[in-house]
Design a protein around this motif. Structure first.
Motif, short mmCIF file in Angstrom:
data_model
loop_
_atom_site.label_atom_id
_atom_site.label_comp_id
_atom_site.label_asym_id
_atom_site.label_seq_id
_atom_site.Cartn_x
_atom_site.Cartn_y
_atom_site.Cartn_z
N ASN A 120 -9.97 4.05 -0.35
CA ASN A 120 -9.42 2.84 0.26
C ASN A 120 -9.64 1.62 -0.65
O ASN A 120 -8.74 0.80 -0.83
CB ASN A 120 -10.07 2.59 1.61
N MET A 174 -5.33 10.73 4.84
CA MET A 174 -4.89 9.75 5.83
C MET A 174 -4.96 8.33 5.28
O MET A 174 -4.11 7.48 5.59
CB MET A 174 -5.74 9.87 7.11
N VAL A 175 -5.96 8.05 4.45
CA VAL A 175 -6.04 6.75 3.80
C VAL A 175 -4.81 6.52 2.93
O VAL A 175 -4.20 5.44 2.94
CB VAL A 175 -7.34 6.64 2.96
N GLU A 177 -1.88 7.84 3.29
CA GLU A 177 -0.73 7.63 4.17
C GLU A 177 -0.72 6.20 4.70
O GLU A 177 0.34 5.58 4.85
CB GLU A 177 -0.76 8.63 5.33
N GLY A 178 -1.91 5.67 4.98
CA GLY A 178 -2.00 4.31 5.50
C GLY A 178 -1.57 3.24 4.51
O GLY A 178 -1.17 2.14 4.90
N TRP A 179 -1.65 3.54 3.22
CA TRP A 179 -1.28 2.58 2.18
C TRP A 179 0.12 2.81 1.62
O TRP A 179 0.61 2.01 0.81
CB TRP A 179 -2.28 2.63 1.03
N ARG A 180 0.79 3.90 2.02
CA ARG A 180 2.04 4.29 1.38
C ARG A 180 3.11 3.18 1.46
O ARG A 180 3.74 2.83 0.46
CB ARG A 180 2.57 5.58 2.01
N SER A 181 3.31 2.64 2.64
CA SER A 181 4.37 1.63 2.80
C SER A 181 4.04 0.35 2.04
O SER A 181 4.92 -0.25 1.42
CB SER A 181 4.57 1.32 4.29
N ARG A 182 2.78 -0.08 2.10
CA ARG A 182 2.40 -1.30 1.39
C ARG A 182 2.62 -1.15 -0.12
O ARG A 182 3.14 -2.05 -0.78
CB ARG A 182 0.94 -1.63 1.69
#
Length: 366
Positions: A120, A174-175, A177-182
């Protein structure tokens, strides 16, 4: 004359002069990847802790002074952000991790902190510099929810993890995936790479099969094996590294890429006993004690990956079968312990491997 582009082979033209950030560059896979990147002319900044073992492949291949500016703990967000801002990379390979299953049991807090929080921290820093075009985050074949049913995992299977290390790597996914769009908003593509069990010359980590075998056999001791019938998708270190490099090229181009790829052999997984039997041929008379019943904390008995997506999407097909993989690995250690330099041995493996890639590609063309 037009230059021939070989599918599944990293492009020197792409990597020449490219600014790359490589975390975990002092580790086993990291040192091999650094060696390959620099041979192609990439401008690599490393980010890693100092090598743990007294003997390290990184120290054998690279000048020690580069560690002075690149010894960074990825759990320290401020230090990591400072390094990223100085490097301003275009391509990032994230290999830094706590990568041992049994250490995960003894130090679960450190394992989760490194593999989850550290990832992260890195992605947060990369989102701020706005220079990155592609990120490859390496996880593991152990991210899948394994019920030991003998089926080879595909990328869309549920993630899980029955031990701290495996669970931390699933959480790492999962981390990402959480940053993919940004990251996409900043013009950066990201994917995870799930590799099978990797072996090759220069791994000196504790609690790994081949390094433990080399240490025992070279000193005349008996190797004690906990789970001789456990099966894993063994592959030479150059196989997944080729996949990482080609994946990064794909992510940095206009080609669409999947969010995750398995990198492993096409053949079925092989047992620990089989691997050791092949390795022992390179060392002559050795002593091995195979346990009658499993010892130690719980680990998956059977593990297999389906590499079809990497084959069809990236042109990455496993080349070296189990015999070649183990023979070259054990031969590397045998020759190194006999006095041959690590750089010479790594160059020989790379040359042999790349020649096989070219030969396989030309056979497909014909």
């Amino acid at each position: 004359m037009e230059k021939l582009v070989i599918e599944g082979l990293p492009s020197r033209d792409f990597w020449r002069g490219r600014k790359v950030l490589l975390t975990g560059h002092t580790g086993f896979k990291g040192a091999w990847l650094l060696f390959w990147l620099e041979a192609m002319g990439a401008r690599v900044t490393g980010c890693s802790l100092a090598p743990e073992q007294p003997r390290s492949l990184f120290a054998e291949l690279h000048a020690p002074e580069r560690l002075a500016s690149e010894t960074i703990d990825i759990r320290n967000a401020d230090d990591l952000e400072g390094l990223v801002r100085r490097a301003r990379p275009e391509i990032v390979f994230h290999l830094a991790a706590q990568s041992l299953v049994r250490r995960g049991y003894s130090d679960p807090h450190g394992t989760f902190a490194t593999n989850v929080e550290g990832t992260n921290n890195l992605l947060q820093a990369l989102a701020q510099v706005k220079t990155v075009r592609a990120v490859v985050v390496t996880t593991t074949d152990k991210v899948y929810r394994n019920v030991n049913d003998g089926r080879a995992f595909v990328e869309t299977d549920p993630l899980g993890g029955h031990d701290p290390y495996s669970a931390s790597k699933a959480a790492c996914e999962m981390v990402v995936e959480g940053w993919r769009s940004r990251l996409a908003d900043e013009g950066c593509s990201i994917a995870t790479a799930r590799a099978g069990n990797v072996i090759g010359g220069g791994d000196w980590a504790g609690d790994r099969l081949i390094p433990d075998a080399v240490r025992a056999w070279s000193s005349g001791e008996t190797l004690k094996v906990r789970r001789p019938e456990a099966t894993r998708p063994w592959q030479h270190v150059l196989e997944p590294l080729r996949g990482y490099l080609v994946l990064a090229e794909s992510l940095a181009s206009v080609d669409a890429s999947a969010p995750a790829y398995n990198f492993g052999p096409r053949a079925e997984s092989a047992s620990v006993r089989t691997v050791l039997s092949l390795a022992a041929r390179e060392f002559g008379e050795v002593r091995t004690d195979f346990a009658d019943t499993p010892e130690g904390p719980a680990e998956a008995h059977k593990l297999d990956l389906d590499p079809t997506l990497a084959e069809t999407g990236l042109g990455i097909r496993g080349l070296w079968d189990l015999d070649r993989t183990v023979t070259r690995t054990a031969g590397w250690y045998r020759d190194f312990l006999s006095g041959r330099p690590a750089r010479e041995l790594c160059e020989a493996d790379c040359c042999a491997y790349l020649e096989d890639v070219r030969r396989a590609a030309m056979a497909c063309i014909r």
